[in-house]
Design an enzyme around this catalytic site. Structure first.
Site, PDB file in Angstrom:
ATOM      1  N   ASP A  77       4.207 -43.242  20.851  1.00 46.72           N
ATOM      2  CA  ASP A  77       3.761 -43.377  19.463  1.00 46.72           C
ATOM      3  C   ASP A  77       4.666 -42.540  18.568  1.00 46.72           C
ATOM      4  O   ASP A  77       4.497 -41.325  18.449  1.00 46.72           O
ATOM      5  CB  ASP A  77       2.308 -42.930  19.324  1.00 46.72           C
TER       6      ASP A  77
ATOM      7  N   GLY B  14      -4.375 -38.725  17.383  1.00 45.70           N
ATOM      8  CA  GLY B  14      -5.748 -38.803  17.851  1.00 45.70           C
ATOM      9  C   GLY B  14      -5.829 -39.036  19.348  1.00 45.70           C
ATOM     10  O   GLY B  14      -6.681 -38.469  20.041  1.00 45.70           O
TER      11      GLY B  14
ATOM     12  N   ILE C 160       0.219 -34.033  11.643  1.00 41.95           N
ATOM     13  CA  ILE C 160      -1.014 -33.869  12.408  1.00 41.95           C
ATOM     14  C   ILE C 160      -0.818 -34.342  13.847  1.00 41.95           C
ATOM     15  O   ILE C 160       0.145 -35.040  14.171  1.00 41.95           O
ATOM     16  CB  ILE C 160      -2.179 -34.636  11.757  1.00 41.95           C
TER      17      ILE C 160
ATOM     18  N   HIS D 145       3.169 -37.797  12.536  1.00 42.45           N
ATOM     19  CA  HIS D 145       3.006 -36.744  13.531  1.00 42.45           C
ATOM     20  C   HIS D 145       4.263 -35.897  13.730  1.00 42.45           C
ATOM     21  O   HIS D 145       4.277 -35.014  14.585  1.00 42.45           O
ATOM     22  CB  HIS D 145       2.582 -37.367  14.865  1.00 42.45           C
TER      23      HIS D 145
END
Length: 282
Positions: free
Chosen positions: A186, A209, A206, A191
């Protein structure tokens, strides 16, 4: 055009995925295995330690059907797309290496007014035998994509048990955890790229998830299954707020036979709620 409910039921694929011990070992490191004690989780982080067979952290199943995001569903802003919920169910424990085929189906599209939720289901089977391996269901929250005239969708009720938990597991994440996890596939700049993250209101990039999700799967395996990954057969949870790399995760677990409920929290509060898991064995 906006989101189009006509895509509900549409399927893309099959996609073929091959993985080796390198990918499953990298995934284990990316979700924190061995970070606090390099000798504690060798079944996930090595393939040739004496007397220890390599195991695969079960949430790796979610990566097998990942092929670059949502299929065609209409128009939305990808920068406002957030992973909202993730489920998986394993038909059998995953091998450290293998080859699989996956198909992805758009199953639901809920109109929340301003925003929207889109569910997809990925079915993965062994490429050689055709035997089912896993089913994964994923929900994407699409900011600003509502108002297309679709159904609002059901409301799910969930609450933690009114008793002391059976286990509480604390996991420190690394400041570079997102940079490591992105190597599993990903590459969303949310990110990794500070400028991109700032454009969408974040002080810095961040954590994925699914990285938090994988850390939680590890906590369940280590906290309730004595480190035996083959006993975790399914898991679900809703992402309720983002995690910043370097924060400490706290996974609170309640077990009732084969059923588990959990909450995962970080420094700022709950980050995965509506958590559930299914265990095999005693």
């Amino acid at each position: 055009m906006p989101l189009d409910p006509g895509y509900i039921g549409s399927t893309v694929g099959p996609f073929t995925t091959e993985w080796t011990a390198r990918e499953t070992l990298l995934y284990a490191l990316a979700v924190g295995a061995g970070a606090q004690d390099p000798g504690a989780e060798l079944q996930f982080t090595t393939e040739h330690s004496a007397g220890i067979a390599q195991q695969v952290i079960p949430s790796f199943a979610v990566l097998l059907g990942y092929h670059g995001g949502l299929p065609e569903i209409g128009t939305y802003d990808p920068g406002k797309a957030v992973h909202a919920e993730q489920h998986f169910q394993l038909e059998r424990p995953l091998a450290p290496e293998g080859r699989a085929v996956s198909t992805v189906t758009v199953t639901d599209m809920w109109d929340k007014g301003r925003d929207a939720l889109v569910w997809t289901e990925t079915r993965t089977a062994d490429a050689v035998t055709g035997d089912p391996l896993a089913v994964a269901r994923s929900c994407a929250y699409l900011g600003g994509a509502g108002g297309f005239g679709g159904e609002r969708g059901p409301r799910t009720e969930w609450s933690p048990p009114d008793r002391e938990p059976d286990a509480v597991i604390r996991l420190a994440t690394r400041p570079d955890q997102a940079l490591l996890y992105r190597l599993t596939g990903d590459r969303n700049p949310l990110h990794s790229d500070p400028a991109f993250a700032a454009r969408y209101g974040f002080a810095r990039p961040i954590l994925h998830g699914l990285c938090t999700y994988g850390c939680t799967a590890r906590a369940i395996v280590n906290g309730l299954c004595d480190g035996d990954a083959t006993r975790l057969r399914g898991m679900s949870g809703r992402f309720s707020r983002p995690v910043l790399p370097g924060e400490t995760l706290t996974v609170t677990l309640w077990r009732d036979g084969a059923e588990v409920r959990f909450l995962t929290s970080a420094d700022a509060g709950t980050v995965i709620d509506r958590g559930g898991a299914v265990l095999a064995g005693p």
